[in-house]
Design a protein around this motif. Structure first.
Motif, PDB file in Angstrom:
ATOM      1  N   VAL A 217       0.851  -1.193   0.000  1.00 16.99           N
ATOM      2  CA  VAL A 217       0.000   0.000   0.000  1.00 16.99           C
ATOM      3  C   VAL A 217       0.881   1.236   0.000  1.00 16.99           C
ATOM      4  O   VAL A 217       1.856   1.306   0.748  1.00 16.99           O
ATOM      5  N   ARG A 218       0.547   2.186  -0.838  1.00 18.15           N
ATOM      6  CA  ARG A 218       1.139   3.527  -0.769  1.00 18.15           C
ATOM      7  C   ARG A 218       0.078   4.456  -0.178  1.00 18.15           C
ATOM      8  O   ARG A 218      -1.036   4.545  -0.701  1.00 18.15           O
ATOM      9  N   VAL A 219       0.421   5.109   0.907  1.00 16.98           N
ATOM     10  CA  VAL A 219      -0.436   6.121   1.513  1.00 16.98           C
ATOM     11  C   VAL A 219       0.225   7.472   1.308  1.00 16.98           C
ATOM     12  O   VAL A 219       1.320   7.719   1.837  1.00 16.98           O
ATOM     13  N   THR A 220      -0.406   8.329   0.551  1.00 12.82           N
ATOM     14  CA  THR A 220       0.100   9.680   0.326  1.00 12.82           C
ATOM     15  C   THR A 220      -0.625  10.615   1.280  1.00 12.82           C
ATOM     16  O   THR A 220      -1.854  10.723   1.236  1.00 12.82           O
ATOM     17  N   ALA A 221       0.141  11.260   2.154  1.00 11.63           N
ATOM     18  CA  ALA A 221      -0.436  12.154   3.153  1.00 11.63           C
ATOM     19  C   ALA A 221      -0.158  13.601   2.769  1.00 11.63           C
ATOM     20  O   ALA A 221       0.989  13.978   2.530  1.00 11.63           O
ATOM     21  N   VAL A 222      -1.221  14.383   2.691  1.00 11.51           N
ATOM     22  CA  VAL A 222      -1.111  15.824   2.448  1.00 11.51           C
ATOM     23  C   VAL A 222      -1.860  16.512   3.580  1.00 11.51           C
ATOM     24  O   VAL A 222      -3.099  16.537   3.596  1.00 11.51           O
ATOM     25  N   GLY A 223      -1.107  17.021   4.549  1.00 10.43           N
ATOM     26  CA  GLY A 223      -1.755  17.548   5.734  1.00 10.43           C
ATOM     27  C   GLY A 223      -2.528  16.442   6.423  1.00 10.43           C
ATOM     28  O   GLY A 223      -2.016  15.349   6.664  1.00 10.43           O
ATOM     29  N   ALA A 224      -3.808  16.698   6.706  1.00  4.87           N
ATOM     30  CA  ALA A 224      -4.642  15.700   7.375  1.00  4.87           C
ATOM     31  C   ALA A 224      -5.353  14.773   6.389  1.00  4.87           C
ATOM     32  O   ALA A 224      -6.094  13.887   6.811  1.00  4.87           O
ATOM     33  N   ARG A 225      -5.103  14.938   5.112  1.00  4.34           N
ATOM     34  CA  ARG A 225      -5.802  14.146   4.099  1.00  4.34           C
ATOM     35  C   ARG A 225      -4.919  12.986   3.635  1.00  4.34           C
ATOM     36  O   ARG A 225      -3.748  13.182   3.283  1.00  4.34           O
ATOM     37  N   LEU A 226      -5.490  11.786   3.648  1.00  3.65           N
ATOM     38  CA  LEU A 226      -4.763  10.579   3.281  1.00  3.65           C
ATOM     39  C   LEU A 226      -5.370   9.952   2.032  1.00  3.65           C
ATOM     40  O   LEU A 226      -6.592   9.871   1.899  1.00  3.65           O
ATOM     41  N   PHE A 227      -4.491   9.473   1.148  1.00  4.12           N
ATOM     42  CA  PHE A 227      -4.918   8.848  -0.095  1.00  4.12           C
ATOM     43  C   PHE A 227      -4.219   7.487  -0.192  1.00  4.12           C
ATOM     44  O   PHE A 227      -3.004   7.421  -0.385  1.00  4.12           O
ATOM     45  N   GLY A 228      -4.993   6.421  -0.019  1.00  5.43           N
ATOM     46  CA  GLY A 228      -4.429   5.087  -0.018  1.00  5.43           C
ATOM     47  C   GLY A 228      -4.619   4.379  -1.342  1.00  5.43           C
ATOM     48  O   GLY A 228      -5.688   4.452  -1.951  1.00  5.43           O
ATOM     49  N   VAL A 229      -3.568   3.684  -1.790  1.00  5.85           N
ATOM     50  CA  VAL A 229      -3.629   2.899  -3.024  1.00  5.85           C
ATOM     51  C   VAL A 229      -3.047   1.515  -2.750  1.00  5.85           C
ATOM     52  O   VAL A 229      -1.910   1.394  -2.274  1.00  5.85           O
ATOM     53  N   ARG A 230      -3.831   0.482  -3.048  1.00  2.00           N
ATOM     54  CA  ARG A 230      -3.345  -0.891  -2.958  1.00  2.00           C
ATOM     55  C   ARG A 230      -2.530  -1.215  -4.201  1.00  2.00           C
ATOM     56  O   ARG A 230      -2.938  -0.901  -5.328  1.00  2.00           O
ATOM     57  N   ILE A 231      -1.368  -1.848  -3.987  1.00  2.09           N
ATOM     58  CA  ILE A 231      -0.472  -2.191  -5.095  1.00  2.09           C
ATOM     59  C   ILE A 231      -0.302  -3.703  -5.135  1.00  2.09           C
ATOM     60  O   ILE A 231       0.171  -4.310  -4.165  1.00  2.09           O
ATOM     61  N   ASP A 232      -0.715  -4.308  -6.230  1.00  2.16           N
ATOM     62  CA  ASP A 232      -0.496  -5.736  -6.458  1.00  2.16           C
ATOM     63  C   ASP A 232       0.584  -5.881  -7.520  1.00  2.16           C
ATOM     64  O   ASP A 232       0.444  -5.359  -8.634  1.00  2.16           O
ATOM     65  N   SER A 233       1.660  -6.597  -7.165  1.00  2.00           N
ATOM     66  CA  SER A 233       2.811  -6.729  -8.059  1.00  2.00           C
ATOM     67  C   SER A 233       3.392  -8.131  -7.927  1.00  2.00           C
ATOM     68  O   SER A 233       3.409  -8.702  -6.834  1.00  2.00           O
ATOM     69  N   PRO A 234       3.916  -8.685  -9.025  1.00  2.93           N
ATOM     70  CA  PRO A 234       4.582  -9.990  -8.929  1.00  2.93           C
ATOM     71  C   PRO A 234       5.968  -9.911  -8.310  1.00  2.93           C
ATOM     72  O   PRO A 234       6.579 -10.950  -8.027  1.00  2.93           O
ATOM     73  N   ASP A 235       6.469  -8.699  -8.081  1.00  7.76           N
ATOM     74  CA  ASP A 235       7.841  -8.507  -7.598  1.00  7.76           C
ATOM     75  C   ASP A 235       7.866  -8.160  -6.113  1.00  7.76           C
ATOM     76  O   ASP A 235       6.940  -7.516  -5.588  1.00  7.76           O
ATOM     77  N   LEU A 236       8.943  -8.554  -5.449  1.00  8.21           N
ATOM     78  CA  LEU A 236       9.150  -8.171  -4.056  1.00  8.21           C
ATOM     79  C   LEU A 236       9.179  -6.655  -3.933  1.00  8.21           C
ATOM     80  O   LEU A 236       8.592  -6.072  -3.021  1.00  8.21           O
ATOM     81  N   ASP A 237       9.874  -5.989  -4.841  1.00 10.16           N
ATOM     82  CA  ASP A 237       9.961  -4.530  -4.896  1.00 10.16           C
ATOM     83  C   ASP A 237       9.122  -4.069  -6.084  1.00 10.16           C
ATOM     84  O   ASP A 237       9.515  -4.230  -7.238  1.00 10.16           O
ATOM     85  N   TRP A 238       7.948  -3.495  -5.816  1.00 11.85           N
ATOM     86  CA  TRP A 238       7.020  -3.155  -6.898  1.00 11.85           C
ATOM     87  C   TRP A 238       7.562  -2.083  -7.840  1.00 11.85           C
ATOM     88  O   TRP A 238       7.077  -1.937  -8.956  1.00 11.85           O
ATOM     89  N   ARG A 239       8.582  -1.359  -7.418  1.00 10.88           N
ATOM     90  CA  ARG A 239       9.172  -0.329  -8.288  1.00 10.88           C
ATOM     91  C   ARG A 239       9.951  -0.933  -9.448  1.00 10.88           C
ATOM     92  O   ARG A 239      10.211  -0.251 -10.444  1.00 10.88           O
ATOM     93  N   TYR A 240      10.340  -2.211  -9.312  1.00  9.54           N
ATOM     94  CA  TYR A 240      11.219  -2.852 -10.298  1.00  9.54           C
ATOM     95  C   TYR A 240      10.563  -2.921 -11.680  1.00  9.54           C
ATOM     96  O   TYR A 240      11.180  -2.592 -12.689  1.00  9.54           O
ATOM     97  N   ARG A 241       9.304  -3.378 -11.727  1.00 13.92           N
ATOM     98  CA  ARG A 241       8.586  -3.455 -12.999  1.00 13.92           C
ATOM     99  C   ARG A 241       7.195  -2.858 -12.805  1.00 13.92           C
ATOM    100  O   ARG A 241       6.213  -3.571 -12.655  1.00 13.92           O
ATOM    101  N   GLN A 242       7.146  -1.541 -12.823  1.00 17.92           N
ATOM    102  CA  GLN A 242       5.890  -0.873 -12.529  1.00 17.92           C
ATOM    103  C   GLN A 242       4.826  -1.143 -13.588  1.00 17.92           C
ATOM    104  O   GLN A 242       3.633  -0.987 -13.329  1.00 17.92           O
ATOM    105  N   ASP A 243       5.260  -1.559 -14.784  1.00 20.55           N
ATOM    106  CA  ASP A 243       4.284  -1.859 -15.822  1.00 20.55           C
ATOM    107  C   ASP A 243       3.493  -3.134 -15.507  1.00 20.55           C
ATOM    108  O   ASP A 243       2.446  -3.387 -16.121  1.00 20.55           O
ATOM    109  N   LEU A 244       3.962  -3.931 -14.545  1.00 22.70           N
ATOM    110  CA  LEU A 244       3.273  -5.173 -14.194  1.00 22.70           C
ATOM    111  C   LEU A 244       2.391  -5.030 -12.953  1.00 22.70           C
ATOM    112  O   LEU A 244       1.695  -5.974 -12.577  1.00 22.70           O
ATOM    113  N   MET A 245       2.424  -3.893 -12.300  1.00 25.76           N
ATOM    114  CA  MET A 245       1.644  -3.734 -11.079  1.00 25.76           C
ATOM    115  C   MET A 245       0.264  -3.169 -11.400  1.00 25.76           C
ATOM    116  O   MET A 245       0.046  -2.541 -12.444  1.00 25.76           O
TER     117      MET A 245
END
Length: 320
Positions: A217-245
């Motif tokens: 999950v990436r939670v982006t916090a801007v002040g008191a406002r939170l924006f959560g995104v679930r990330i499903d990826s085949p990789d341990l590090d989802w940044r490695y192949r972002q086109d697959l997430m």
């Protein structure tokens, strides 16, 4: 009466993420000055500050504007270029000029009276240290994977051998690295105790118990406002192949939201990009918080909401 004070955006000219917020500020008719101090101050822009008992003044001149720096309402420290000195200089002369620019111009831009910083550059720097992140996360009530940061190979191997679910290695800082003169990224990867050599003694290494995660999950916090995104990826590090997430919005549990708010307050941040690993049982494990993390890669609806929240922060200026 509309507030005519400007928003100062410190970033490089290729920052398309900043452009999203700049367009929104323009739509709201908020005056904006964009500056890349590490390069612009060697290409025609100038910055002056004066200090007298009971009085502080300053002037920023760019190719198109002259700004009273005491009239800047907000500063968005996005992705400015490093202070590297004038390109026509070389060797120690360039290094001297770069250091003077960092401590001089950088110091002025970090000390604008009455300005609202998102985030203050000194807060950004303090919050980038991984040990500080882990310590703060723990004190704020977040779950943290068992972690060791060490330059002792024996300690590293012992720790790895004790983790029944496996261990991952990650650098404590994303230092630029080249292999065969080509840029090389050091991704989070799983390691075994037998793979850990005495080379660990060269510098501190970070080893962490592998979380049995169902998703990230990436939670982006801007002040008191939170924006959560679930990330499903085949990789341990989802940044490695972002086109697959795949990314889908997700609700942030109340307990995590409270801890994130405490974390921001402790490190004096108004923005933070938090990464979590979530187990099949629904436990959220804090991995890190980038105080200046990217956000425009997220689903269009989430990206638009984050941009609006950042625009609100910059438009409102300092708290009164």
């Amino acid at each position: 009466m509309r507030d005519s004070r400007s928003v100062l955006v410190l970033t490089n000219p290729y920052d398309v993420t900043a452009d999203v917020v700049l367009r929104l500020l323009a739509e709201r008719r908020v005056p904006v000055v964009r500056l890349d101090p590490g390069t612009d101050l060697h290409a025609g822009a100038s910055l002056t500050a004066s200090y007298r008992t009971g009085d502080q003044r300053g002037t920023l001149r760019t190719a198109s504007r002259e700004i009273d720096t005491t009239r800047i309402r907000s500063v968005w420290v996005r992705r400015p270029s490093p202070y590297e000195g004038p390109p026509e200089l070389s060797g120690q002369d360039r290094r001297f000029a770069a250091e003077q620019a960092l401590w001089g111009a950088g110091g002025i831009l970090a000390s604008l009276p009455g300005a609202h910083y998102v985030n203050h550059p000194w807060s950004n720097r303090a919050a980038e240290f991984k040990p500080a992140q882990l310590s703060t996360a723990q004190s704020c009530g977040l779950r943290v994977p068992s972690t060791v940061i060490t330059d002792d190979p024996h300690e590293a191997r012992t720790f790895a051998a004790q983790q029944s679910g496996g261990v991952v290695y990650k650098p404590v800082w994303n230092t630029p690295y080249r292999v065969d003169d080509q840029p090389h990224s050091v991704w989070v990867r799983e390691v075994r105790a037998a793979e850990i050599t005495d080379a660990v003694s060269v510098c501190p290494h970070m080893f962490q118990a592998k979380v049995d995660k169902a998703f990230d999950v990436r939670v982006t916090a801007v002040g008191a406002r939170l924006f959560g995104v679930r990330i499903d990826s085949p990789d341990l590090d989802w940044r490695y192949r972002q086109d697959l997430m795949t990314c889908t919005p997700i609700e942030v549990p109340a307990s995590v939201a409270r801890a994130v708010a405490a974390y921001l307050a402790e490190l004096r941040l108004h923005y933070g990009a938090f990464d979590f690993a979530v187990t099949p049982a629904g436990d959220w494990y804090f991995l890190e918080c980038n105080p200046n993390g990217q956000w425009a890669w997220q689903p269009a609806q989430t990206t638009a909401a984050i941009a609006q929240a950042l625009t609100d922060q910059l438009e409102k200026g300092p708290d009164t």
